[in-house]
Design a protein around this motif. Structure first.
Motif, PDB file in Angstrom:
ATOM      1  N   ASP A 667       0.822  -1.211   0.000  1.00  0.00           N
ATOM      2  CA  ASP A 667       0.000   0.000   0.000  1.00  0.00           C
ATOM      3  C   ASP A 667       0.859   1.266   0.000  1.00  0.00           C
ATOM      4  O   ASP A 667       0.573   2.209  -0.748  1.00  0.00           O
ATOM      5  N   LYS A 668       1.879   1.289   0.856  1.00  0.00           N
ATOM      6  CA  LYS A 668       2.729   2.487   0.945  1.00  0.00           C
ATOM      7  C   LYS A 668       3.493   2.709  -0.361  1.00  0.00           C
ATOM      8  O   LYS A 668       3.550   3.830  -0.889  1.00  0.00           O
ATOM      9  N   LEU A 669       4.075   1.652  -0.895  1.00  0.00           N
ATOM     10  CA  LEU A 669       4.851   1.785  -2.123  1.00  0.00           C
ATOM     11  C   LEU A 669       3.953   2.156  -3.297  1.00  0.00           C
ATOM     12  O   LEU A 669       4.321   2.985  -4.146  1.00  0.00           O
ATOM     13  N   ALA A 670       2.759   1.550  -3.370  1.00  0.00           N
ATOM     14  CA  ALA A 670       1.840   1.854  -4.464  1.00  0.00           C
ATOM     15  C   ALA A 670       1.389   3.315  -4.392  1.00  0.00           C
ATOM     16  O   ALA A 670       1.277   4.002  -5.423  1.00  0.00           O
ATOM     17  N   THR A 671       1.129   3.806  -3.202  1.00  0.00           N
ATOM     18  CA  THR A 671       0.733   5.203  -3.046  1.00  0.00           C
ATOM     19  C   THR A 671       1.839   6.134  -3.524  1.00  0.00           C
ATOM     20  O   THR A 671       1.574   7.122  -4.238  1.00  0.00           O
ATOM     21  N   ALA A 672       3.074   5.837  -3.132  1.00  0.00           N
ATOM     22  CA  ALA A 672       4.198   6.673  -3.554  1.00  0.00           C
ATOM     23  C   ALA A 672       4.346   6.652  -5.070  1.00  0.00           C
ATOM     24  O   ALA A 672       4.510   7.707  -5.713  1.00  0.00           O
ATOM     25  N   PHE A 673       4.290   5.472  -5.664  1.00  0.00           N
ATOM     26  CA  PHE A 673       4.479   5.352  -7.109  1.00  0.00           C
ATOM     27  C   PHE A 673       3.386   6.102  -7.869  1.00  0.00           C
ATOM     28  O   PHE A 673       3.661   6.836  -8.816  1.00  0.00           O
ATOM     29  N   ARG A 674       2.132   5.913  -7.462  1.00  0.00           N
ATOM     30  CA  ARG A 674       1.020   6.554  -8.176  1.00  0.00           C
ATOM     31  C   ARG A 674       1.066   8.075  -8.025  1.00  0.00           C
ATOM     32  O   ARG A 674       0.642   8.814  -8.914  1.00  0.00           O
ATOM     33  N   SER A 675       1.605   8.568  -6.882  1.00  0.00           N
ATOM     34  CA  SER A 675       1.739  10.011  -6.681  1.00  0.00           C
ATOM     35  C   SER A 675       2.840  10.589  -7.573  1.00  0.00           C
ATOM     36  O   SER A 675       2.699  11.680  -8.124  1.00  0.00           O
ATOM     37  N   GLY A 681       1.401   3.022 -16.146  1.00  0.00           N
ATOM     38  CA  GLY A 681       0.413   1.951 -16.173  1.00  0.00           C
ATOM     39  C   GLY A 681       0.630   0.911 -15.095  1.00  0.00           C
ATOM     40  O   GLY A 681       1.565   1.001 -14.273  1.00  0.00           O
ATOM     41  N   VAL A 682      -0.223  -0.104 -15.108  1.00  0.00           N
ATOM     42  CA  VAL A 682      -0.160  -1.186 -14.123  1.00  0.00           C
ATOM     43  C   VAL A 682       1.157  -1.937 -14.234  1.00  0.00           C
ATOM     44  O   VAL A 682       1.750  -2.335 -13.222  1.00  0.00           O
ATOM     45  N   ARG A 683       1.627  -2.132 -15.439  1.00  0.00           N
ATOM     46  CA  ARG A 683       2.881  -2.875 -15.629  1.00  0.00           C
ATOM     47  C   ARG A 683       4.056  -2.168 -14.949  1.00  0.00           C
ATOM     48  O   ARG A 683       4.874  -2.810 -14.312  1.00  0.00           O
ATOM     49  N   GLU A 684       4.126  -0.831 -15.089  1.00  0.00           N
ATOM     50  CA  GLU A 684       5.221  -0.086 -14.449  1.00  0.00           C
ATOM     51  C   GLU A 684       5.112  -0.171 -12.918  1.00  0.00           C
ATOM     52  O   GLU A 684       6.118  -0.294 -12.222  1.00  0.00           O
ATOM     53  N   LEU A 685       3.866  -0.120 -12.381  1.00  0.00           N
ATOM     54  CA  LEU A 685       3.688  -0.271 -10.940  1.00  0.00           C
ATOM     55  C   LEU A 685       4.169  -1.645 -10.487  1.00  0.00           C
ATOM     56  O   LEU A 685       4.850  -1.764  -9.457  1.00  0.00           O
TER      57      LEU A 685
END
Length: 1010
Positions: A667-675, A681-685
């Motif tokens: 959750d923390k890493l996904a939030t940072a990446f999306r910000s 895209g999903v692949r880069e995440l």
């Protein structure tokens, strides 16, 4: 018959012309008479019709072409034109017509600096190696030059000969001009005489002949110059040889600069000693070895005489070509009988050997030249000159206020302190002084001023730092308790202003002011005047010094954005309640911390909104403004910190660095990446999570769920920072770097303005009133320190901001010793700030038609920057520190001629500057010494004041334990060296006469009536 007469007349005219070209008799008569009218003389005051040269390497190098700029800059400051050259009408008309100014030009020039008694401090001469006269020139050198350049110049048969023209060479020069325009790189022998060559490289644009008109201008100027002293040019022609040898341009060399003249050329290009070369060339060789030595020396001289045609090419680009040119001329010189066949053969055998590196320049003694260098650096700023290289080449003589005998005595004494045995003998080893550490690592800086009716004059400026920097003048240092002097001055000024504002009010009005006063200082002054309505300003200042404060270190103070504790230097004071005068005498920290708190609260109370109103009312309109300022300031601080971490990284590296700092949960890493990369895209995440999660990326379905859940538009910047566990502005910055390949800090701060406010949006909700109050208090304190800074700046504080903390009262904001000395000058002079004088006179271009003398005006009016009663109160309590306090060592060190003691006052301060890193709970994780400094700022009688600093830089400072007792002891040791300055008149503690009212410009303070 007619044809015969015509032929006879033509023959007569032709013969006359031929005779004139050979003898110059008519030219000599006409130009000598004309030259008598080409005069100039020095007269008092400025000359509004002066003619300065516009171009020419010589005029630019000596500063003549820049004199209009210097006149403008100096007269805009504290200087006036004392005297300036006045050319005669004929002289002025001649220059306007286009001639170069006719006068006997200097071959060598440079900056000379004298002390106040005209003893030499500095003397620069360029070129430095010159012939004093024709008699010093070896015959072989003169004959070689004349053979190459001007064979008829010294012909004794024609004493009136014009040295500016050899008609056959002139014709060749005219033909050469268009050829050079077609092919400027093809070398051709010029047709100019030595006299016109000198005019060319001194005064023509870029030292070149650009047209036939310019050539005629050179010839005209050289001709007029030749006959200034009469029709006989014999001596002038000999001097032309000397001037040419001394000044011919020989390119430039890295590390040296411009090279002019044969002497400097031999030194710069070959490393040869000028005097030695001349001795060799004057002496007939007796052995084969001596002949070889003479051959090498002669070929070096010959090569430089030839290189003048294309100096940069021959001396820097193609030295082989110069060697071949010299060899070809050796044959010609041998054939003409200028040199012997043996010398020619030997010289051809030895190729030119240039010195591979520039010769070493003499290493300056930074210690002995420190005062001189300070003068030179001030001249740079005063004249608007970019480098010491330029300045040192000006034809300029400077008289300074320095006292060289005192300089030498003080320098000699300070040098002794580096020896452990000498230091011990002089009483510098002991408690609070030097210990067993190396005394040679301690740097001392001493500056002494003398107060005069119009200026404070620098008499002594000595610094033992073996670098160009002067500690007292150029360093930013932690000077400890000297800040108490600034704090006390502010406190007394506030009391004086309150007295002037409230005196004269009725008792009931004063009681009302006291009851409603938002700060303790206003309340105290109002109550005091209510009880004693007839108190004058001096009396209430004395009472202000008796106000009492606790010296207890038990209290914690919220200042500077957090809670802080402070300690006293002497723990015996910890349980005392002390009057201000006693705390000043013994330099008690906690009293001044509490005094600063009262000062800050007074400034807040004087602000646009009362503190209590803003803090008590949640709907007060000023709250939002203060909170927005806080958000902007603190947000900027965080961004600057993050900028230092990320600024050198590209987008990928910045993102991975951010990922490495975040706790490893999806959750923390996904939030940072999306910000940071909202468009990815999903692949880069998935790839990002795979790199940073120990177990690798989650399943594709989980990644898609994370991608959707933490879309940036679904969460505020604050929320995303909270989820990711990092500051929201760090997320913003890393996202900003993704689209900014070459970011600049100023652009980043501009772009982040709205995000800084957004990241603190939580603070603006009323349910966080306590947090709001805390932050509003921080902003109010910062606002108060801005006002305090303005007051300190008025009294000479040198830096652009103060640390917004009560600790500023005990030195946390740093200071400069020289600025403290300026404050002491204000105090000594009853609150009037006088200009500081280091340079009393500037004499440009002596003996030339551009001669200009500037002197210190003495009419610049002092500024009343401090209340006179405040200055007198401070002076008494500074004397008390010497008589009874931390500077007791200096008591009785100075005496008048009659043996009576000269009163001395001063303030001590010690700074132990450390770099400290703290962990949770305020635990010190690291403490590293940066430097240790002790300072004593003082006055001696009513004329002298100054500052002494002792300093150790770097980790070596951890070995030293000295306090401000050290500079106090240094002043005592230096007393015999400084005493001769003090004996000119009896010194008293107070003013012998007040400054004249016309010399004072009030700045916010009324001048006390006598």
């Amino acid at each position: 018959m007619a044809w015969g007469l015509t032929l006879a007349m033509a023959g007569g005219i032709g013969g006359a012309v031929w005779y004139e070209t050979r003898t110059s008799v008519l030219q000599a008569e006409v130009l000598a008479r004309y030259g008598k009218d080409l005069t100039f003389k020095l007269e008092p005051g400025p000359n509004p019709d002066v003619r300065f040269p516009q171009q020419g390497p010589y005029d630019h190098r000596l500063g003549y072409s820049r004199l209009p700029q210097f006149v403008e800059r100096l007269t805009a400051g504290p200087y006036k034109v004392e005297a300036q050259a006045r050319p005669s009408p004929a002289f002025r008309d001649y220059v306007d017509f286009g001639g170069f100014a006719p006068y006997r030009e200097k071959t060598s020039g440079g900056l000379t600096i004298y002390d106040r008694n005209r003893s030499g401090l500095f003397d620069a001469r360029f070129p430095a190696r010159t012939y004093r006269g024709f008699q010093d020139v070896p015959a072989m050198v003169a004959d070689t030059l004349l053979f190459i350049e001007n064979r008829e110049l010294l012909d004794p048969a024609h004493p009136h000969r014009n040295p500016a023209v050899e008609w056959d060479r002139f014709a060749l020069a005219v033909i050469n001009i268009p050829l050079k325009m077609i092919d400027p790189d093809n070398p051709r022998a010029g047709g100019s005489t030595l006299a016109t060559q000198i005019e060319k490289y001194r005064h023509s644009p870029e030292g070149r002949t650009g047209s036939s008109v310019e050539k005629l201008r050179q010839m005209m100027s050289a001709s007029v110059r030749a006959y200034l002293n009469g029709p006989d040019t014999t001596m002038v022609r000999h001097q032309i040889v000397v001037d040419y040898l001394n000044s011919t341009p020989l390119s430039a060399r890295a590390g040296i600069g411009e090279v002019n003249g044969l002497g400097d050329g031999l030194w710069a290009w070959y490393g040869s000693d000028f005097a030695t070369v001349n001795r060799i060339l004057k002496t007939a060789p007796r052995t084969e070895e001596e002949l070889k030595v003479q051959a090498v020396a002669y070929k070096q001289v010959l090569s430089l005489l030839l290189a003048q045609r294309r100096p940069s090419y021959y001396l820097a680009q193609d030295r082989n070509a110069l060697n071949e040119l010299a060899n070809s001329h050796l044959r010609l010189l041998e054939g003409a009988g200028v040199i012997s066949p043996a010398l020619a053969d030997a010289a051809r055998f030895f190729p030119l050997r240039f010195r591979p590196e520039p010769p070493d320049l003499p290493e300056p003694s930074f210690v002995e030249q420190k005062a001189t260098n300070a003068i030179r650096n001030r001249l740079l700023a005063t004249l608007g000159v970019s480098s010491l290289y330029e300045l040192d080449r000006f034809d300029l003589t400077v008289d300074t206020t320095l006292d060289q005998p005192s300089q030498e005595r003080v320098t000699a004494m300070l040098k002794r302190l580096a020896d452990p045995a000498q230091a011990k003998e002089l009483g510098l080893v002991g408690d609070r002084l030097l210990n067993d550490a190396d005394p040679s690592k301690v740097v001392y800086s001493v500056t002494l001023y003398e107060r005069t009716p119009t200026a404070n004059l620098v008499r002594v400026q000595v610094d033992t730092l073996a670098q160009p920097l002067d500690l007292n003048e150029g360093a930013k240092l932690d000077l400890g308790s000297t800040a108490k002097l600034r704090t006390l001055a502010t406190y007394l000024e506030i009391v004086a202003k309150l007295h002037d504002r409230l005196s004269g009010k009725a008792e009931h009005e004063l009681s009302a002011v006291a009851a409603d006063a938002p700060d303790r200082l206003t309340e105290w002054v109002a109550r005091t005047l209510s009880a004693q309505p007839h108190l004058d300003r001096a009396a209430i200042l004395d009472l202000a010094m008796q106000r009492q404060y606790s010296a207890s270190p038990a209290e914690r103070f919220f200042t500077g954005g957090g809670l802080h504790s402070f300690g006293n230097f002497d723990d015996k004071d910890d349980h005392k309640v002390m009057p201000v005068w006693d705390a000043f005498r013994h330099s008690t920290n906690l009293v001044f911390i509490r005094l600063m708190r009262d000062i800050v609260n007074h400034y807040i109370a004087e602000g646009p909104a009362r503190r209590d109103d803003v803090l008590d009312d949640p709907r007060h309109p000023a709250r939002k403004t203060y909170l927005a300022r806080f958000a902007d300031q603190e947000g900027t601080d965080f961004l600057n910190r993050f900028w230092a971490d990320y600024r050198d990284m590209d987008g990928d590296k910045a993102l991975d660095k951010l990922g490495s700092k975040i706790r490893k949960t999806p959750d923390k890493l996904a939030t940072a990446f999306r910000s940071v990369r909202p468009q990815a895209g999903v692949r880069e995440l998935s790839a990002f999570l795979a790199r940073h999660l120990p177990a690798g990326a989650p399943t594709p379905g989980q990644v898609q769920s994370l991608y959707d859940k933490y879309a940036p538009d679904a969460w505020s910047l604050n929320d995303r920072g909270y989820i990711a566990g990092v500051h929201p502005l760090e997320l913003w910055l890393v996202a900003y770097l993704q689209d900014s390949p070459k970011p600049k800090r100023k652009d980043m701060l501009k772009e982040s303005s709205s995000s800084r406010q957004e990241s603190y949006q939580w603070l603006f909700t009323t349910r966080h009133k306590r947090a709001q109050d805390k932050r509003i208090g921080i902003v109010l304190e910062e606002e108060a320190f801005q006002r305090l800074h303005a007051d300190w700046k008025r009294l000479g504080y040198p830096f652009e901001s103060l640390i917004a903390s009560y600790a500023t009262s005990i030195g946390s904001s740093a200071d400069r010793p020289g600025a403290l000395a300026e404050l002491m000058g204000v105090i000594v002079n009853d609150g009037v700030r006088l200009p500081t004088g280091r340079i009393s006179r500037l004499h440009f271009a002596e003996g030339t038609p551009y001669e200009t003398i500037f002197s210190f005006d003495g009419q610049e009016r002092g500024q009343q920057v401090m209340d006179p009663d405040v200055a007198r109160t401070l002076r008494r309590h500074l004397m008390d520190i010497v008589e009874n306090g931390t500077a007791r060592r200096v008591r009785g060190a100075f005496t008048n001629a009659d043996g009576s003691a000269i009163p001395v006052g001063g303030k001590t301060g010690t700074g132990d500057h450390r770099f400290e890193r703290y962990g949770p709970g305020g635990v010190v994780l690291e403490s590293r010494v940066v430097n240790r400094t002790a300072t004593f700022v003082f006055y001696i009688g009513d004329r002298f004041f100054g500052v002494i600093t002792a300093h150790v830089h770097g980790q070596e400072a951890a070995k030293y334990r000295f306090t401000s007792a050290l500079p106090s002891q240094i002043l005592k040791i230096l007393a015999p060296a400084l005493q001769p300055l003090m004996t000119n008149g009896v010194q008293t503690a107070e003013r012998t006469e007040d400054p004249k009212p016309t010399a004072v410009v009030p700045v916010g303070y009324p001048v006390a009536r006598p």
